[in-house]
Enzyme design. Sequence first.
Site, PDB file in Angstrom:
ATOM      1  N   ASP B 152      -2.750 -15.660  -4.113  1.00 25.54           N
ATOM      2  CA  ASP B 152      -2.455 -14.356  -4.694  1.00 25.54           C
ATOM      3  C   ASP B 152      -0.948 -14.246  -4.930  1.00 25.54           C
ATOM      4  O   ASP B 152      -0.154 -14.553  -4.041  1.00 25.54           O
ATOM      5  CB  ASP B 152      -2.947 -13.230  -3.782  1.00 25.54           C
ATOM      6  CG  ASP B 152      -3.143 -11.926  -4.553  1.00 25.54           C
ATOM      7  OD1 ASP B 152      -3.191 -11.951  -5.791  1.00 25.54           O
ATOM      8  OD2 ASP B 152      -3.249 -10.877  -3.900  1.00 25.54           O
ATOM      9  N   TYR B 154       2.423 -11.886  -6.626  1.00 22.81           N
ATOM     10  CA  TYR B 154       3.068 -10.605  -6.303  1.00 22.81           C
ATOM     11  C   TYR B 154       3.915 -10.295  -7.525  1.00 22.81           C
ATOM     12  O   TYR B 154       5.098 -10.032  -7.427  1.00 22.81           O
ATOM     13  CB  TYR B 154       3.924 -10.874  -5.050  1.00 22.81           C
ATOM     14  CG  TYR B 154       4.543  -9.710  -4.332  1.00 22.81           C
ATOM     15  CD1 TYR B 154       3.779  -8.641  -3.861  1.00 22.81           C
ATOM     16  CD2 TYR B 154       5.917  -9.714  -4.044  1.00 22.81           C
ATOM     17  CE1 TYR B 154       4.377  -7.610  -3.142  1.00 22.81           C
ATOM     18  CE2 TYR B 154       6.513  -8.691  -3.324  1.00 22.81           C
ATOM     19  CZ  TYR B 154       5.728  -7.637  -2.879  1.00 22.81           C
ATOM     20  OH  TYR B 154       6.317  -6.633  -2.147  1.00 22.81           O
ATOM     21  N   ARG B 168      12.714  -1.094   2.693  1.00 20.72           N
ATOM     22  CA  ARG B 168      14.095  -1.584   2.802  1.00 20.72           C
ATOM     23  C   ARG B 168      15.102  -0.709   2.041  1.00 20.72           C
ATOM     24  O   ARG B 168      16.285  -1.019   2.029  1.00 20.72           O
ATOM     25  CB  ARG B 168      14.195  -3.025   2.261  1.00 20.72           C
ATOM     26  CG  ARG B 168      13.601  -4.095   3.142  1.00 20.72           C
ATOM     27  CD  ARG B 168      13.762  -5.484   2.542  1.00 20.72           C
ATOM     28  NE  ARG B 168      13.168  -5.580   1.209  1.00 20.72           N
ATOM     29  CZ  ARG B 168      11.868  -5.828   0.991  1.00 20.72           C
ATOM     30  NH1 ARG B 168      11.059  -6.017   2.013  1.00 20.72           N
ATOM     31  NH2 ARG B 168      11.394  -5.888  -0.222  1.00 20.72           N
ATOM     32  N   ASP B 259      -7.992  -6.526  -4.115  1.00 17.03           N
ATOM     33  CA  ASP B 259      -7.487  -7.208  -2.922  1.00 17.03           C
ATOM     34  C   ASP B 259      -7.359  -6.165  -1.808  1.00 17.03           C
ATOM     35  O   ASP B 259      -6.266  -5.689  -1.503  1.00 17.03           O
ATOM     36  CB  ASP B 259      -6.130  -7.846  -3.266  1.00 17.03           C
ATOM     37  CG  ASP B 259      -5.522  -8.560  -2.088  1.00 17.03           C
ATOM     38  OD1 ASP B 259      -6.268  -9.005  -1.210  1.00 17.03           O
ATOM     39  OD2 ASP B 259      -4.277  -8.672  -2.057  1.00 17.03           O
ATOM     40  N   ARG B 263      -3.259  -1.878   5.680  1.00 17.71           N
ATOM     41  CA  ARG B 263      -1.786  -1.828   5.725  1.00 17.71           C
ATOM     42  C   ARG B 263      -1.237  -1.840   7.145  1.00 17.71           C
ATOM     43  O   ARG B 263      -0.150  -2.368   7.394  1.00 17.71           O
ATOM     44  CB  ARG B 263      -1.291  -0.566   5.016  1.00 17.71           C
ATOM     45  CG  ARG B 263      -1.705  -0.449   3.563  1.00 17.71           C
ATOM     46  CD  ARG B 263      -1.135  -1.571   2.733  1.00 17.71           C
ATOM     47  NE  ARG B 263      -1.551  -1.444   1.327  1.00 17.71           N
ATOM     48  CZ  ARG B 263      -1.363  -2.397   0.429  1.00 17.71           C
ATOM     49  NH1 ARG B 263      -0.780  -3.545   0.761  1.00 17.71           N
ATOM     50  NH2 ARG B 263      -1.761  -2.222  -0.820  1.00 17.71           N
ATOM     51  N   GLN B 266      -1.656  -5.371   8.577  1.00 16.03           N
ATOM     52  CA  GLN B 266      -0.693  -6.212   7.854  1.00 16.03           C
ATOM     53  C   GLN B 266       0.743  -5.972   8.337  1.00 16.03           C
ATOM     54  O   GLN B 266       1.513  -6.922   8.522  1.00 16.03           O
ATOM     55  CB  GLN B 266      -0.818  -5.897   6.360  1.00 16.03           C
ATOM     56  CG  GLN B 266      -0.008  -6.791   5.438  1.00 16.03           C
ATOM     57  CD  GLN B 266      -0.135  -6.351   3.968  1.00 16.03           C
ATOM     58  OE1 GLN B 266      -1.017  -5.566   3.617  1.00 16.03           O
ATOM     59  NE2 GLN B 266       0.727  -6.875   3.120  1.00 16.03           N
ATOM     60  N   TYR B 270       2.671  -9.529   9.719  1.00 11.33           N
ATOM     61  CA  TYR B 270       3.042 -10.358   8.569  1.00 11.33           C
ATOM     62  C   TYR B 270       4.392 -11.060   8.667  1.00 11.33           C
ATOM     63  O   TYR B 270       4.673 -11.949   7.842  1.00 11.33           O
ATOM     64  CB  TYR B 270       2.938  -9.551   7.276  1.00 11.33           C
ATOM     65  CG  TYR B 270       4.188  -8.821   6.873  1.00 11.33           C
ATOM     66  CD1 TYR B 270       4.594  -7.687   7.550  1.00 11.33           C
ATOM     67  CD2 TYR B 270       4.971  -9.289   5.814  1.00 11.33           C
ATOM     68  CE1 TYR B 270       5.741  -7.023   7.178  1.00 11.33           C
ATOM     69  CE2 TYR B 270       6.124  -8.627   5.442  1.00 11.33           C
ATOM     70  CZ  TYR B 270       6.504  -7.488   6.127  1.00 11.33           C
ATOM     71  OH  TYR B 270       7.643  -6.842   5.760  1.00 11.33           O
ATOM     72  N   LYS B 279      -5.662  -8.876   5.084  1.00 15.26           N
ATOM     73  CA  LYS B 279      -6.219  -9.161   3.744  1.00 15.26           C
ATOM     74  C   LYS B 279      -7.546  -9.927   3.798  1.00 15.26           C
ATOM     75  O   LYS B 279      -8.387  -9.758   2.914  1.00 15.26           O
ATOM     76  CB  LYS B 279      -5.232 -10.056   2.962  1.00 15.26           C
ATOM     77  CG  LYS B 279      -3.863  -9.437   2.734  1.00 15.26           C
ATOM     78  CD  LYS B 279      -3.843  -8.536   1.531  1.00 15.26           C
ATOM     79  CE  LYS B 279      -2.414  -8.221   1.102  1.00 15.26           C
ATOM     80  NZ  LYS B 279      -2.405  -7.355  -0.095  1.00 15.26           N
ATOM     81  N   THR B 376      -0.945  -6.827  -6.958  1.00 18.44           N
ATOM     82  CA  THR B 376      -1.150  -5.447  -7.386  1.00 18.44           C
ATOM     83  C   THR B 376      -0.399  -5.171  -8.684  1.00 18.44           C
ATOM     84  O   THR B 376       0.781  -5.495  -8.795  1.00 18.44           O
ATOM     85  CB  THR B 376      -0.615  -4.489  -6.305  1.00 18.44           C
ATOM     86  OG1 THR B 376      -1.181  -4.866  -5.062  1.00 18.44           O
ATOM     87  CG2 THR B 376      -0.978  -3.057  -6.631  1.00 18.44           C
ATOM     88  N   GLU B 390       1.418   2.880  -2.486  1.00 16.76           N
ATOM     89  CA  GLU B 390       2.475   3.408  -3.344  1.00 16.76           C
ATOM     90  C   GLU B 390       2.258   4.889  -3.661  1.00 16.76           C
ATOM     91  O   GLU B 390       3.197   5.691  -3.610  1.00 16.76           O
ATOM     92  CB  GLU B 390       2.530   2.611  -4.655  1.00 16.76           C
ATOM     93  CG  GLU B 390       2.965   1.168  -4.468  1.00 16.76           C
ATOM     94  CD  GLU B 390       2.650   0.323  -5.693  1.00 16.76           C
ATOM     95  OE1 GLU B 390       1.571  -0.318  -5.697  1.00 16.76           O
ATOM     96  OE2 GLU B 390       3.448   0.304  -6.629  1.00 16.76           O
TER      97      GLU B 390
END
Lengths: 454, 454
Positions: B152, B154, B168, B259, B263, B266, B270, B279, B376, B390
Amino acid sequence: MAAIVSIPEDSDFPLANIPFGVISTANNVSDISFIAISESIYCDVNIVAELIHIQPEKRCATRIGDHVVDLAAVAALGLFDGPKLKTEATRVFAQPTLNEFMRLGRAAWQEARAKLQTVLAAPSTSASVHTALVPLAATTVHLPAHIGDYTDFYSSREHAFNVGVMFRGRDNALQPNYLRLPVGYHGRASSIVLSGTSLSRPCGLIQDPVSKDVFFSESKKLDYELETAFFIGAGNSLGDPIAIDNAEDHIFGMVLMNDWSARDIQAFEYVPLGPFLGKNFGTTISPWIVTLDALEPFRVPQPIQDPAPAAYLKPGIRDAYDIQLHATLTPKHSSKKYMLSKTNFKYLYWTMKQQLAHHTVNGCNMLPGDLLGSGTISGPDPTSLGSLLEASLNGKQDVILSADGSVTRRFIEDGDSLSITGKCEKVINGKRIRIGFGVCEGTILPAKKFEFNK
Amino acid sequence: MAAIVSIPEDSDFPLANIPFGVISTANNVSDISFIAISESIYCDVNIVAELIHIQPEKRCATRIGDHVVDLAAVAALGLFDGPKLKTEATRVFAQPTLNEFMRLGRAAWQEARAKLQTVLAAPSTSASVHTALVPLAATTVHLPAHIGDYTDFYSSREHAFNVGVMFRGRDNALQPNYLRLPVGYHGRASSIVLSGTSLSRPCGLIQDPVSKDVFFSESKKLDYELETAFFIGAGNSLGDPIAIDNAEDHIFGMVLMNDWSARDIQAFEYVPLGPFLGKNFGTTISPWIVTLDALEPFRVPQPIQDPAPAAYLKPGIRDAYDIQLHATLTPKHSSKKYMLSKTNFKYLYWTMKQQLAHHTVNGCNMLPGDLLGSGTISGPDPTSLGSLLEASLNGKQDVILSADGSVTRRFIEDGDSLSITGKCEKVINGKRIRIGFGVCEGTILPAKKFEFNK
């Protein structure tokens, strides 16, 4: 236990082992019609094989000493007469991979191993079993399974700490999740190759650590990772986790693994989604899968886990195995094997049972033949580091290989061969027992020239 | 172009599409002996099927309107008479997956599509082709390929930016590698399921963001990701990259993909190796693979890439496709589809050609049936976000779904069904052309109770 053929004293493959693999021969000596004719006659397969002309076919096998035992031939002789294999042996052992045998479950694997130990012992319960023997040198060994999915863990605390110190300093070396769960990631199944396969040095985008320039180059920081891996036997349905207390029944057995790593490609690509092109150009495994039943005498306590893991990861008392692991490097045009690492499987913080319970706790489904790697296995002292990244401090110091200091490495050079070996040894009732894994070997070839825009 | 059966005007599957998939029927109407008998007779398969009693067998198919065309039956009729398929069609289309057809290469796919457009047009060049038609309602649709490896990417800059801002801040939202290479990771192939498959809410270790306590729980932040994915047709050998100029010849076609992402699981797992249990509990794809040839009229320029990519990633002029993508949510016990996202494939920063060239530049080998996801797909405005992460700012605000504001979501609730649809539309020579993907749908069931220590 004496066998029907002579087994060298230091062999990895005594009758106590009975690993599983896949072989072919130039002429299919396991052809059923041939076996029927030759039953109870000892044949020199190298001579007889020339008399028959059939396309080489892959089939399942075990190994004793320097001989291979063709399990399709053993099945054709009707020797697998136990409840689990009687009706299945002919079908599953004639397959080109072990997947169908793996699917049968642990009782079938135990039945096969016990039966083979009986018929391959001297005196054998079956005279005809000789016809299933092939000298190793007359066989081609293949990948033992179709690997649907491959996962690699990161379960050596020493390795994770050493790497963490290099990139984040001692105080933040281990990530907050490290002692809570067995960190792992999905690897690439298609590029898993058998021991003996050469691989080309990979190319990719690399960032200069000082100037921050990004450029395309062959990897200058090619590394090995000393690992083991285990194959899934029977799987689980999507949505139904494997309880840790049942996990061992799903583990078919173990192999040695070299998770080749291009550190410079990996360094630029891996944030935030993990290793990708730095790893997926090739992963090498040893051909003979050693069962947990063969390893049972070598169980030892795993490291103490603090904090205590969550209930679904609850460890047993002796979930580790005392497997001595060595990595050596042989430069191009040399026959010398220079020691790179002497480590041990027992150092791993997270056990195979925990890895499998964790992997499925969200309902993820395993299939027979899936492969789960340990991650680099490093031990507590400088001779037990499982990668050059750690030994050379990411290329900052020479790793001295020869006694006179003339042979050194920071990373792998073109033409270098890397070998990983593994064995368990123990004296039981005054007799030394040894169970080994054979070898996991690969050579790095120079990067290929490639025209990107045609 | 009129077809031999009536095709609804708003169908995703006109003769201009000819997607590929795999079906079975309760009784195998494509059975060769049956076809031979019935040649040139139009049969009501629902009635005739009852007369024969054979185990359902998977076989390859295409779809026109609300009918499926059994390609094994078309092959048995000898209708694939072109140079690439004449000797191969009977073998490859009788397979339970499309992998063998994929392996033949693009010339074979083009030949099949062109031939099917001819024999399925009215007037058809073959009266007997009617016998290969099955109403969709009389078929079971299956995963179209054996997926060996799943990757997958990104590749939506908007998505990566939105996620980066959340974790961030705006100034460091995109990682340094993001505009240099298509970031991707290996996913789990075993848990890819067909549209219509329900999945249980996954459980795992979650860290409280404030107290930092770690606890075992069902996921409270279950999300969807609106994606597309493409299947590899012909692969490449280990060590031999696919040049970007040849990449399209290796792409068999596209599907829609959800997918599913937990969250909270993850977030804790991760670092540093990427997404794993967050996932791999399930990934849903649509059943009909739409070829690049069908999508050709909908090519559009991809976003401008600055900095210019490395030579091996050199883009073409029009490497994107104008595919309108919608995601809707249907709550439990409701029949309403609430719009979650209206986005478009053309927003993706990195193209499929670039993804494939990147994936293989280090020598990584692709096999027919491998699946590569887009990541996504979010667009530039608030209605085009491809995930709830989002839209709800990681659960910090309600996403209002109903006009009266009574139906809201921050993440997915038990019983919710998610649907993704995709279509291309264009007026060519005064006629509206539509190529669609059908639907990619899945429902989330409550977490299963599981006894971890037996």
